[in-house]
Design a protein around this motif. Structure first.
Motif: not given
Length: 278
Positions: A202-223
């Protein structure tokens, strides 16, 4: 053991915030934005039915905030937390354990509601599970995350006497292991569930979507975005090697996928629904 998808509705967030430094020309290929640069996201929870246990992982945004609050997030769709539980054949009173990956409002807001003008637990027969480090982080929030940790969502868990901390993991939840990650927020918990001879994560916000799988695709929300990069890389390599099934909380289209190693790094292999797992 049986697993049930619990859809709690759709909402919108700014695409730039969801993809950080990645240009819109790239991220919009998987998550197209509207005229206001907002992308649609799911709030997809998971119900584990195992003997006399009924464990709900996360519970969506809830309904108790005011109109101004909800105007920022454009809730839509026909699904709801209680409606989806009923479709699965259960009521809120049947839930024995409310497992919270973390305490951001879109993951825990449905766990508390107003009844007779008072805040009450939605799942009155359930134990609410967090962990001590994250609880401290959420109840003494830093200015950057403060808006995501809403007191009305959090304090009633403890005041009701229903709050417990996960420790030790194996004794608490034999149904799954827990991966602890701290790039998005302090000590977010990622359940790794043993299901039909496979491992479903269950990926929660480590990987919100398949669009976030490439490594640089990191949320601006991440601390701690650089820590997220490290955590993603370690997890995705393990997932590719071990054949894990990734279950997405926020992907508006895809419930699950597997991943594989490629020349460009770990990428999506196959996408499918939870019901397709045999």
């Amino acid at each position: 053991m049986r697993l049930h998808v619990i859809n709690t509705g759709l909402f919108k967030l700014d695409g730039g915030a969801m993809f950080g430094v990645v240009p819109k020309s790239l991220w919009q290929k998987t998550n197209p934005a509207d005229e206001s640069n907002l992308c649609t996201w799911a709030m997809r929870c998971l119900l584990i039915e195992d003997g006399n246990k009924l464990i709900l992982i996360d519970n969506g945004i809830g309904t108790k905030q005011d109109e101004k609050f909800f105007s920022h997030y454009h809730l839509h769709g026909g699904d709801s937390l209680i409606g989806s539980l009923q479709k699965a054949g259960f009521s809120e009173g049947d839930v024995t354990d409310m497992f919270l990956t973390h305490l951001h409002f879109d993951h825990c807001g449905g766990g508390v509601r107003y009844e007779n003008a008072k805040l009450e637990l939605t799942f009155k027969n359930a134990t609410y599970w967090s962990n001590a480090d994250h609880w401290t982080w959420a109840t003494r929030p830093n200015p950057r995350e403060k808006a995501s940790f809403i007191r009305e969502n959090i304090e009633p868990m403890q005041q009701s006497g229903h709050l417990k901390f996960v420790e030790p993991v194996a004794a608490t939840f034999p149904q799954f292991d827990i991966l602890s990650v701290s790039g998005h927020t302090e000590k977010m918990m990622i359940p790794k569930i043993r299901y039909k001879g496979k491992t479903l994560v269950y990926m929660a916000d480590l990987l919100p979507s398949i669009g976030h799988i490439p490594l640089p695709y990191v949320m601006g929300y991440d601390t701690r975005p650089l820590l997220t990069l490290e955590e993603k890389e370690a997890f995705l390599n393990e997932a590719a090697d071990q054949g894990y099934i990734l279950f997405f909380e926020h992907d508006p289209v895809h419930e699950c996928c597997t991943v594989k190693r490629t020349e460009k790094g770990v990428r999506v292999d196959q996408t499918f629904s939870l019901a397709d797992i045999r």
